[in-house]
Design a protein around this motif. Structure first.
Motif, PDB file in Angstrom:
ATOM      1  N   ASP A  43       0.850  -1.193   0.000  1.00 33.24           N
ATOM      2  CA  ASP A  43       0.000   0.000   0.000  1.00 33.24           C
ATOM      3  C   ASP A  43       0.888   1.246   0.000  1.00 33.24           C
ATOM      4  O   ASP A  43       1.672   1.464   0.918  1.00 33.24           O
ATOM      5  N   GLU A  44       0.757   2.074  -1.024  1.00 34.34           N
ATOM      6  CA  GLU A  44       1.608   3.254  -1.173  1.00 34.34           C
ATOM      7  C   GLU A  44       1.412   4.252  -0.027  1.00 34.34           C
ATOM      8  O   GLU A  44       2.365   4.888   0.423  1.00 34.34           O
ATOM      9  N   GLY A  45       0.180   4.388   0.457  1.00 30.54           N
ATOM     10  CA  GLY A  45      -0.086   5.300   1.573  1.00 30.54           C
ATOM     11  C   GLY A  45       0.635   4.871   2.837  1.00 30.54           C
ATOM     12  O   GLY A  45       1.161   5.710   3.572  1.00 30.54           O
ATOM     13  N   TRP A  46       0.665   3.571   3.099  1.00 33.16           N
ATOM     14  CA  TRP A  46       1.340   3.059   4.288  1.00 33.16           C
ATOM     15  C   TRP A  46       2.843   3.249   4.186  1.00 33.16           C
ATOM     16  O   TRP A  46       3.503   3.662   5.153  1.00 33.16           O
ATOM     17  N   ASP A  48       4.387   5.531   2.447  1.00 34.35           N
ATOM     18  CA  ASP A  48       4.626   6.972   2.588  1.00 34.35           C
ATOM     19  C   ASP A  48       4.583   7.375   4.065  1.00 34.35           C
ATOM     20  O   ASP A  48       5.412   8.158   4.530  1.00 34.35           O
ATOM     21  N   TYR A  49       3.620   6.850   4.803  1.00 36.40           N
ATOM     22  CA  TYR A  49       3.505   7.138   6.238  1.00 36.40           C
ATOM     23  C   TYR A  49       4.753   6.666   6.988  1.00 36.40           C
ATOM     24  O   TYR A  49       5.274   7.380   7.849  1.00 36.40           O
ATOM     25  N   GLN A  50       5.228   5.469   6.667  1.00 38.25           N
ATOM     26  CA  GLN A  50       6.428   4.949   7.324  1.00 38.25           C
ATOM     27  C   GLN A  50       7.634   5.843   7.038  1.00 38.25           C
ATOM     28  O   GLN A  50       8.438   6.120   7.928  1.00 38.25           O
ATOM     29  N   ASN A  51       7.778   6.289   5.793  1.00 33.72           N
ATOM     30  CA  ASN A  51       8.905   7.156   5.444  1.00 33.72           C
ATOM     31  C   ASN A  51       8.833   8.489   6.183  1.00 33.72           C
ATOM     32  O   ASN A  51       9.854   9.018   6.613  1.00 33.72           O
ATOM     33  N   LYS A  52       7.624   9.043   6.322  1.00 31.28           N
ATOM     34  CA  LYS A  52       7.474  10.292   7.067  1.00 31.28           C
ATOM     35  C   LYS A  52       7.863  10.105   8.531  1.00 31.28           C
ATOM     36  O   LYS A  52       8.511  10.968   9.123  1.00 31.28           O
ATOM     37  N   GLU A  53       7.465   8.996   9.131  1.00 33.36           N
ATOM     38  CA  GLU A  53       7.814   8.734  10.522  1.00 33.36           C
ATOM     39  C   GLU A  53       9.322   8.583  10.704  1.00 33.36           C
ATOM     40  O   GLU A  53       9.885   9.100  11.672  1.00 33.36           O
ATOM     41  N   ASN A  56      10.881  12.068  10.457  1.00 32.21           N
ATOM     42  CA  ASN A  56      10.637  12.856  11.670  1.00 32.21           C
ATOM     43  C   ASN A  56      11.524  12.386  12.814  1.00 32.21           C
ATOM     44  O   ASN A  56      12.011  13.198  13.605  1.00 32.21           O
TER      45      ASN A  56
END
Length: 79
Positions: A43-46, A48-53, A56
């Motif tokens: 899932d591309e959204g997941w 992307d979320y992992q990369n943002k975390e 940060n």
């Protein structure tokens, strides 16, 4: 002295358990608690979320190092 012994043994136990979890079949790097079983990594959204975390977390580590160096060398921090 007993407090330090408890601390060292507690940390050692956590490390030992993490190594045992890594030995299980189907282990993915970084998946100590088994969350990969519940999440679809395609899932591309997941992703992307992992990369943002991760980014940060890296930013927070750099910020903490700046605070640490300032306190170490200049001994003034805060307002």
């Amino acid at each position: 002295a007993v407090g330090w012994l408890q601390f060292v043994l507690g940390c050692g136990t956590i490390e030992w358990l993490a190594e045992k979890i890594k030995d299980r079949p189907g282990y993915k790097p970084g998946d100590i608690l088994g969350a990969a079983y519940w999440v679809d990594d395609s899932d591309e959204g997941w992703v992307d979320y992992q990369n943002k975390e991760i980014n940060n977390g890296r930013l927070a580590m750099v910020a903490f190092m700046g605070i640490f160096v300032q306190a170490l060398y200049f001994d003034n921090y805060g307002d």
